[in-house]
Design an enzyme around this catalytic site. Structure first.
Site, mmCIF file in Angstrom:
data_model
loop_
_atom_site.group_PDB
_atom_site.id
_atom_site.type_symbol
_atom_site.label_atom_id
_atom_site.label_comp_id
_atom_site.label_asym_id
_atom_site.label_seq_id
_atom_site.Cartn_x
_atom_site.Cartn_y
_atom_site.Cartn_z
ATOM 1 C CE1 TYR A 162 -4.100 -1.808 0.254
ATOM 2 C CE2 TYR A 162 -3.216 -2.833 2.238
ATOM 3 C CZ TYR A 162 -4.190 -2.768 1.253
ATOM 4 O OH TYR A 162 -5.242 -3.653 1.266
ATOM 5 C CE1 TYR A 170 -4.570 7.114 -3.852
ATOM 6 C CE2 TYR A 170 -2.198 7.195 -4.082
ATOM 7 C CZ TYR A 170 -3.347 6.478 -3.846
ATOM 8 O OH TYR A 170 -3.296 5.133 -3.624
ATOM 9 C CD GLU A 178 -9.265 -2.871 2.391
ATOM 10 O OE1 GLU A 178 -8.998 -4.041 2.068
ATOM 11 O OE2 GLU A 178 -9.283 -1.922 1.578
ATOM 12 C CG ASP A 201 -15.951 -8.768 -1.143
ATOM 13 O OD1 ASP A 201 -16.350 -7.906 -1.954
ATOM 14 O OD2 ASP A 201 -15.316 -9.769 -1.489
ATOM 15 C CG MET A 202 -16.558 -4.012 -3.475
ATOM 16 S SD MET A 202 -15.692 -2.827 -4.532
ATOM 17 C CE MET A 202 -14.143 -2.656 -3.669
ATOM 18 C CD GLU A 251 -6.467 3.414 -4.307
ATOM 19 O OE1 GLU A 251 -5.519 3.748 -5.049
ATOM 20 O OE2 GLU A 251 -6.464 3.614 -3.081
ATOM 21 C CD GLU A 255 -4.604 -4.855 -9.496
ATOM 22 O OE1 GLU A 255 -5.214 -4.222 -8.611
ATOM 23 O OE2 GLU A 255 -3.383 -4.731 -9.677
#
Length: 789
Positions: free
Chosen positions: A405, A415, A482, A509-510, A534, A543
Site C-alpha cells: 500500500y 491521487y 475494506e 467485501d464491497m 481504485e 484486477e
C-alpha cells in the site's frame, strides 16, 4: 496515511546524479597484452578498461602454415596414387587439426589485473568461409582462443561479427560457431562486435584468413549500392536465436558516422548492449580541430545511458597508439641507470604525446558531464524495476501488505487526479441542484452527500475525499469499505487520529455490503451519491474492477449517482523484448506457466515493432468498461431465478461449467498493426486509460489517467502507480518487411475467475491486394493462473 515525501526526497537526491561513462580502449593493430606499466598508462589517459588480443602473429603464422602444408600434403597424396584433382576435395579425407596453444602463441597470462582486461578474438578468423578447410581451422582457432581466455580469468570476450549479411548460409555457420563458444567459455561473456548497419568503412580492417589464403569470394563480396539498414540486426537475431537467447551473449555495437532512422536505433536499444564502440570515422572535427560527435549521436548516447545496465563506451583505433604506450627505458644497459640517464628517460616519457592528453577521452568525459540529470521517473528504485517481471496482484483473493500500500501511495499524480475528479463531481452536484441521498437529522436539516470509498486500503482516497469536501464546502457522509482485516485496523486508527471520527469504517467485501445506513436513522439504508474506487490494474480490468463494481453499483443513487472512475479502456501493442524473453526462458525451467502469465513489468528496453499509420495506431484500444451500468445483469438474474440460483445453475451457452452470471464482462478484440520493417515479436504490451470523471458542464475537460506511452504525458505526466502488463509469446515470431501483425485477445470469465487468451499472426504483402500468412504464435491462455473472483 503515507505521503510522497520519501519518494520525492529520493527523487531530489537522485536528480543530482547523472549516468556514468565507462570508457575502454581497443587498438586493432595491437598484437600483445599490455604490461602492467603500459596498462597503467592507458588508465592514466582516462580509460576504464582496455582490450587485449588473445594470440599473436606467431599463432597466426602457424595457422597459415598449417593450411598450406595440408594442401601440399594432400596434393602429394593424390599424385602418388594417380588420382584426379577433383578427388583431392573428397570431404571424407581428414582435415588439419590446429595444435594447442603454446607460450609463444600468446602474451596473455593470468595476472592481478586480468579481470579488467577484455579479450578480443583474432579478427582474421573466418568461420564463415566457403572453403570447408579454412572454416574448420578458423573454428578450431576460435575455440582455442576462447578457451584460453576463459582459463586466464577474462570476464568478457569480444568476437568480431560476420562481415556480410546477404549469405544466410554463412550467417548460420557463424551462429553455430558462437553457440559452440558458449560451451567452451563456461564463465566468460561472449560479445559480438557488429555494426549498427553496414555503413561502408565500418568493418574490421584486418584481412580474413580466406583473403590471405587466396579464396575466391566473388562479386557478392562487393557492397550493394542499396544498403538494407536492418540486415545487420537480422544477422544478430540469427546468432542469438541459435544461442537460445543466452544470458551470456551480448552485443558490441559499432556506431556509424551517419545514424540511421529512429526505428533501427530503437531496435538496438532493446537488445542486450554491452558496448557502444566508436572509431575515428564516427567522429567529426569541430572548429578547433578536436573530435566531436553530432547532436544526433549525443541524443542517442543520452537515451542508451538511461538503461538499468547501460552500455560501456569502447573507443577503437584512437590515441593512445601502440607507440605512445611504450615506456622509454634508460639508455644504459646497466640494471641501475645513472641519474643523468634516468632524467633523460623521464623527459621522454613526459613528452606531449603522453596518453594523458587524449582528446577523444576528453570529449567523451565532456559528454558525460553534459548528460541530462536523472529525472523524477529515474530514481534508483524505479530504475531497478526496468524490465523486471512481477506477478500480478490478486487483491480480491489476497490481503496486501502495508509496504505494498505504501508503495502505491507514493505517487502524488494519481491521487491529485482523483482529488480533482471528486472535487469536480461535488462542484457539479451543487451547480445542477441535485438531491443528496443523506436523510436530514437533528443538527443537520439539509441532506448530506453520501460518499463511499470502496477498497479503501490504508485510506489515501479517504483523505482526498475529505479535502475535496472541505475545499468545495460540501457536507458529506463518508464511508470507507475494506475487506483486508489488517488494513481495517489501520483505517480505524486513521479515523481516530487523522480524520477526527468523520468516517464510518466498515470491514466488508464491497460486493456483499448492505449499503450505507442513514446518519441519525440507522434503521434506514440509503444510496451512494459518489462511489470512489481504485481497483484499476495495469490493463485496466485485470484486477477485476468490473466484477467488484458489479457487486456494489446497485447502491449507487439513480439517475445521478457517480462512479469514480467513470470508465476505463485497455490498450495494447506488439513489442520486441529479447531481455524479458531470455528471462522467461530461464524461468520456464521451473515454472511451467511462465509464458502463460500476464506479467506486470516496467517495460523499458523494448522495441515497438508497429508503426502508427492511420487508421492503424501504434497503440490500439482493445475494449472498454463504463460505470455505473444502467442495468445490472446479476440483479436481473437473481430477481428472476432467486438469489440461490446464481450458485446452483449449471450454465449452457456460456463458458463451460458456468451459469453465465459474469458473461457481460467478457470481451474480445482483433487488431491489425502495420510493420514496414522486418522484426520479431516476443509478446504484447498492455496499457490502460481511465476517465475518472466526465463533467456535465459543456467545455470542461475530462479528468483522466493514462499509462499509454503516447498519452501519459498529456493526461497524467510523471505518474508511476501502474507499470504496463506484458502478455508473452512462447516462441518469438519473426516477420519480414511490409507485414501486418494481427492480434486477437479475449477476456474470458466464468463464475469464479477471469483470465486472458491471446494469439499473434503475421501476414506479408506479396502484391498490392494480396498477402500471405508467414507465421503465427500458438493460442496462449492464463486460465491456470487466473485472477480469482
Amino acid at each position: 496515511m503515507a505521503s510522497s515525501e520519501t519518494l520525492n526526497a529520493e527523487s531530489q537526491d537522485f536528480t543530482l546524479s547523472k549516468p556514468t561513462f565507462y570508457i575502454g580502449h581497443h587498438d586493432s593493430s595491437r598484437s600483445y597484452t599490455l604490461s602492467d606499466e603500459e596498462h597503467g598508462r592507458v588508465l592514466d589517459a582516462g580509460y576504464s578498461f582496455v582490450t587485449t588480443p588473445i594470440t599473436n602473429e606467431f599463432f597466426y603464422d602457424r595457422v597459415v602454415q598449417l593450411y598450406r602444408v595440408h594442401l601440399e600434403e594432400r596434393q602429394k597424396w593424390v599424385q602418388e596414387r594417380g588420382l584426379s584433382t577433383s578427388q583431392s576435395h573428397n570431404p571424407s579425407l581428414p582435415g588439419p587439426v590446429v595444435p594447442t596453444l603454446t607460450n609463444k602463441d600468446t602474451s596473455l597470462f593470468p595476472s592481478s589485473y586480468v579481470g579488467s582486461l577484455v579479450a578480443y578474438a583474432s579478427p582474421w578468423i573466418d568461420v564463415t568461409s566457403s572453403d570447408p578447410i579454412i572454416a574448420s581451422i578458423s573454428r578450431q582457432a576460435l575455440n582455442l582462443e576462447v578457451a584460453y581466455a576463459n582459463f586466464c580469468g577474462v570476464r568478457s570476450i569480444v568476437i568480431p561479427g560476420p562481415r556480410r549479411d546477404d549469405g544466410r548460409k554463412e550467417v548460420g555457420q557463424y551462429a553455430r560457431a558462437i553457440q559452440e563458444t558458449l560451451g567452451v567459455a563456461t564463465r566468460a561473456n561472449i560479445i559480438i562486435h557488429i555494426p549498427m548497419y553496414r555503413e561502408p568503412g565500418l568493418e574490421e580492417s584486418t584481412e580474413l584468413l580466406s583473403r590471405v589464403l587466396g579464396e575466391k569470394l566473388g562479386s557478392s563480396s562487393e557492397p550493394d549500392e542499396e544498403i538494407d539498414i536492418f540486415s545487420a540486426w537480422d544477422t544478430w537475431h540469427t546468432i542469438r536465436t541459435a544461442c537460445n537467447y543466452s544470458h551470456r551473449l551480448f552485443v558490441a555495437l559499432r556506431v556509424p558516422r551517419r545514424l540511421p532512422e529512429s526505428e533501427l536505433q530503437s531496435r538496438w536499444f532493446a537488445e542486450p548492449l554491452h558496448y557502444l564502440s566508436f572509431g575515428p570515422s564516427t567522429f567529426q572535427k569541430n572548429r578547433s580541430g578536436s573530435p566531436c560527435l553530432s547532436k544526433y549521436h549525443q541524443a542517442m548516447i543520452n537515451g542508451y545511458m538511461r538503461l538499468k545496465n547501460a552500455p560501456w563506451i569502447l573507443l577503437y583505433d584512437v590515441a593512445p597508439s601502440q607507440e605512445n604506450l611504450r615506456v622509454v627505458n634508460a639508455s644504459s644497459s646497466a640494471d641501475f641507470p645513472t641519474l643523468t640517464e634516468a632524467k633523460e628517460a623521464l623527459k621522454e616519457n613526459r613528452k606531449s604525446n603522453s596518453p594523458a592528453l587524449n582528446p577523444y577521452v576528453s570529449y567523451m568525459r565532456y559528454l558525460e558531464r553534459q548528460q541530462p540529470p536523472f529525472g523524477v521517473l529515474e530514481t534508483a528504485t524505479l530504475t531497478s524495476f526496468q524490465d523486471w517481471l512481477q506477478s500480478p496482484l490478486q487483491p480480491l483473493s489476497d490481503n496486501l501488505e502495508s509496504a505494498t500500500y505504501e508503495m502505491f501511495e507514493g505517487d502524488p499524480v494519481k491521487y491529485d487526479q482523483y482529488e480533482y475528479a471528486i472535487t469536480e463531481a461535488m462542484v457539479e452536484w451543487k451547480k445542477f441542484g441535485r438531491q443528496a441521498s443523506g436523510i436530514p437529522y437533528e443538527g443537520q436539516p439539509e441532506p448530506e452527500l453520501v460518499v463511499t470509498v470502496a477498497g479503501a486500503g490504508r485510506g489515501p482516497l479517504v483523505t482526498r475525499a475529505l479535502r475535496a469536501a472541505e475545499s468545495t464546502g460540501t457536507r458529506i457522509q463518508l464511508w470507507a469499505l475494506e475487506k483486508n482485516q489488517n488494513a481495517y485496523v489501520y483505517l480505524l486508527r486513521q479515523n481516530e487520529q487523522e480524520w477526527n471520527g468523520q468516517v464510518t469504517v466498515v470491514k466488508t467485501d464491497m460486493r456483499g455490503w448492505e449499503g450505507p445506513r442513514a446518519k441519525g436513522h440507522p434503521e434506514v439504508i440509503t444510496k451512494v451519491d459518489i462511489l470512489v474506487t481504485e481497483l484499476l490494474g495495469s490493463f485496466g480490468d485485470n484486477e477485476l474492477s468490473p466484477e467488484c463494481l458489479d457487486g456494489i453499483q446497485r447502491h449507487i443513487a439513480r439517475p445521478h449517482g457517480i462512479s469514480i472512475p467513470h470508465s476505463y479502456t485497455a490498450h495494447l501493442t506488439p513489442i520486441g523484448t529479447p531481455r524479458i524473453f531470455a528471462d522467461l526462458s530461464s524461468r520456464s525451467l521451473s515454472d511451467p506457466n511462465a509464458f502463460e502469465t500476464p506479467w506486470v513489468v516496467r517495460l523499458f528496453a523494448i522495441d515497438f515493432v508497429a508503426r502508427g499509420v492511420p487508421p492503424h495506431k501504434r497503440f490500439q484500444q482493445a475494449w472498454e468498461f463504463v460505470h455505473p451500468v444502467e442495468v445490472s445483469r446479476v440483479d436481473d438474474f437473481a430477481a428472476e431465478h432467486g438469489l440461490a440460483s446464481k450458485y446452483t445453475t449449471d450454465g449452457v451457452g456460456s463458458m463451460s461449467g458456468s451459469s453465465g452470471l459474469n458473461e457481460h464482462n467478457a470481451r474480445h478484440c482483433h487488431l491489425t498493426f502495420l510493420c514496414p520493417a522486418q522484426g520479431v515479436v516476443h509478446g504484447i504490451a498492455g496499457y490502460f486509460e481511465s476517465v475518472l470523471y466526465a463533467p456535465q458542464e459543456e467545455g470542461k475537460d475530462k479528468v483522466e489517467l493514462s499509462t499509454v506511452p503516447d498519452q501519459i504525458d498529456r493526461k497524467s505526466k510523471d505518474m508511476i502507480s501502474w507499470f504496463p502488463i506484458f502478455f508473452p509469446l512462447k516462441a518469438p515470431l519473426y516477420f519480414p518487411q511490409d507485414s501486418d501483425l494481427e492480434v486477437s485477445m479475449w477476456r474470458q470469465t466464468d463464475d469464479s475467475k477471469v483470465w486472458y487468451e491471446w494469439v499473434v499472426e503475421a501476414f506479408a504483402w506479396v502484391g498490392p491486394n494480396k498477402r500471405v500468412k508467414v507465421g503465427a504464435s500458438e493460442l496462449h491462455s492464463s486460465r491456470r493462473v487466473a485472477c480469482l473472483m
